[in-house]
Design an enzyme around this catalytic site. Sequence first.
Site, PDB file in Angstrom:
ATOM      1  N   LYS A  73       0.826  -1.215   0.000  1.00 58.84           N
ATOM      2  CA  LYS A  73       0.000   0.000   0.000  1.00 58.84           C
ATOM      3  C   LYS A  73       0.862   1.268   0.000  1.00 58.84           C
ATOM      4  CE  LYS A  73      -2.516  -1.073   3.708  1.00 58.84           C
ATOM      5  NZ  LYS A  73      -2.011  -2.424   4.062  1.00 58.84           N
ATOM      6  N   ARG A 102      -9.709   0.870   9.287  1.00 57.79           N
ATOM      7  CA  ARG A 102      -9.238  -0.488   9.537  1.00 57.79           C
ATOM      8  C   ARG A 102     -10.243  -1.312  10.327  1.00 57.79           C
ATOM      9  NH1 ARG A 102      -3.385   0.288   9.186  1.00 57.79           N
ATOM     10  NH2 ARG A 102      -2.248  -1.660   9.366  1.00 57.79           N
ATOM     11  N   ARG A 145      10.975  -6.364   4.335  1.00 54.38           N
ATOM     12  CA  ARG A 145      10.903  -4.916   4.540  1.00 54.38           C
ATOM     13  C   ARG A 145      11.573  -4.493   5.853  1.00 54.38           C
ATOM     14  NH1 ARG A 145       4.887  -2.524   4.747  1.00 54.38           N
ATOM     15  NH2 ARG A 145       4.904  -3.363   6.841  1.00 54.38           N
ATOM     16  N   ARG A 186      11.320  -1.005  10.884  1.00 56.89           N
ATOM     17  CA  ARG A 186      10.133  -0.942  11.748  1.00 56.89           C
ATOM     18  C   ARG A 186      10.150  -2.085  12.760  1.00 56.89           C
ATOM     19  NH1 ARG A 186       4.811  -0.097   8.092  1.00 56.89           N
ATOM     20  NH2 ARG A 186       3.954  -1.221   9.871  1.00 56.89           N
ATOM     21  N   ARG A 235      -0.664  -9.250  13.432  1.00 57.42           N
ATOM     22  CA  ARG A 235      -1.191  -8.259  12.474  1.00 57.42           C
ATOM     23  C   ARG A 235      -2.050  -8.946  11.410  1.00 57.42           C
ATOM     24  NH1 ARG A 235       4.267  -5.531  10.976  1.00 57.42           N
ATOM     25  NH2 ARG A 235       3.126  -4.257   9.474  1.00 57.42           N
TER      26      ARG A 235
HETATM   27  P1  AMP Z   1       0.629   0.415   8.962  1.00 58.02           P
HETATM   28  O1  AMP Z   1       1.792   1.332   8.741  1.00 58.02           O
HETATM   29  O2  AMP Z   1      -0.608   0.844   8.233  1.00 58.02           O
HETATM   30  O3  AMP Z   1       0.975  -1.035   8.735  1.00 58.02           O
HETATM   31  O4  AMP Z   1       0.251   0.531  10.506  1.00 58.02           O
HETATM   32  C1  AMP Z   1       1.147   0.132  11.521  1.00 58.02           C
HETATM   33  C2  AMP Z   1       0.392  -0.038  12.825  1.00 58.02           C
HETATM   34  O5  AMP Z   1      -0.188   1.205  13.227  1.00 58.02           O
HETATM   35  C3  AMP Z   1      -0.775  -1.013  12.784  1.00 58.02           C
HETATM   36  O6  AMP Z   1      -0.360  -2.365  12.947  1.00 58.02           O
HETATM   37  C4  AMP Z   1      -1.634  -0.515  13.941  1.00 58.02           C
HETATM   38  O7  AMP Z   1      -1.083  -0.904  15.175  1.00 58.02           O
HETATM   39  C5  AMP Z   1      -1.466   0.997  13.832  1.00 58.02           C
HETATM   40  N1  AMP Z   1      -2.496   1.588  12.945  1.00 58.02           N
HETATM   41  C6  AMP Z   1      -2.302   2.150  11.710  1.00 58.02           C
HETATM   42  N2  AMP Z   1      -3.465   2.578  11.192  1.00 58.02           N
HETATM   43  C7  AMP Z   1      -4.420   2.259  12.094  1.00 58.02           C
HETATM   44  C8  AMP Z   1      -5.834   2.403  12.124  1.00 58.02           C
HETATM   45  N3  AMP Z   1      -6.518   2.949  11.103  1.00 58.02           N
HETATM   46  N4  AMP Z   1      -6.501   1.960  13.225  1.00 58.02           N
HETATM   47  C9  AMP Z   1      -5.850   1.412  14.266  1.00 58.02           C
HETATM   48  N5  AMP Z   1      -4.515   1.218  14.298  1.00 58.02           N
HETATM   49  C10 AMP Z   1      -3.799   1.637  13.221  1.00 58.02           C
END
Ligand code: AMP
Length: 190
Positions: free
Chosen positions: A14, A89, A128, A134, A146
């Site tokens: 994404k 989400r 990654r 990360r 996740r």
């Molecule tokens: P991402 O970079 O989108 O993979 O997000 C990394 C982490 O941030 C996720 O595993 C969640 O812990 C948190 N996170 C990101 N976006 C959301 C969201 N819309 N709602 C809740 N937690 C989020």
Amino acid sequence: MKYYILFGPPGAGKGTQAKALAEKYKLKHLSTGDLLRKEIAAGTQLGLKAKELIEKGCLVPDEVVEGMIESAFKTVKDVDGFLLDGFPRTIAQAEALDAILERSGETVTSVLSIMIPDEMVISRISGRAAVEGRADDANIETIKNRIATYHKQTEPEIAYYRSAGKYNEVDGVGSIEEVRDRLFAVVDAL
Ligand code: AMP
């Protein structure tokens, strides 16, 4: 204003595809994950709470991300629209987004979904981890959580947006350019 949602499991690409889409269609890329990581880096109160949840592979509370998105909608100018990455989400976040947009007479334009099988999620994210550093990418238990969180809390959004006639899915298996062109074809056909 256009409001696109870039959807897909963790590791679907994404973030990578968002950059190409944002540039081509003059959209502001809003990643809630990136916004949360900025809070963590800045050492804010919110960042401290988010860090613990993110490193466990759990979601942060809906209100936190909803507030971030709503304030970005108000402050960002000079774009043709927004590209939401990692938000909504949960069904509750999807409903909150509908309510936020409805208040200004707007609506979700379309969901662009990048689909990859679970087996690929683990290999992509592990790869990654070395590049992006990360913490939530480096731990296999976190990655598994996740994936489970995605299936339980995020996947039900597919039916939500499908029933609204807004769900478009592309195959996320292939080169970055192949997947990008599939996404461009979807947006161009809308
Ligand atoms: P991402 O970079 O989108 O993979 O997000 C990394 C982490 O941030 C996720 O595993 C969640 O812990 C948190 N996170 C990101 N976006 C959301 C969201 N819309 N709602 C809740 N937690 C989020």
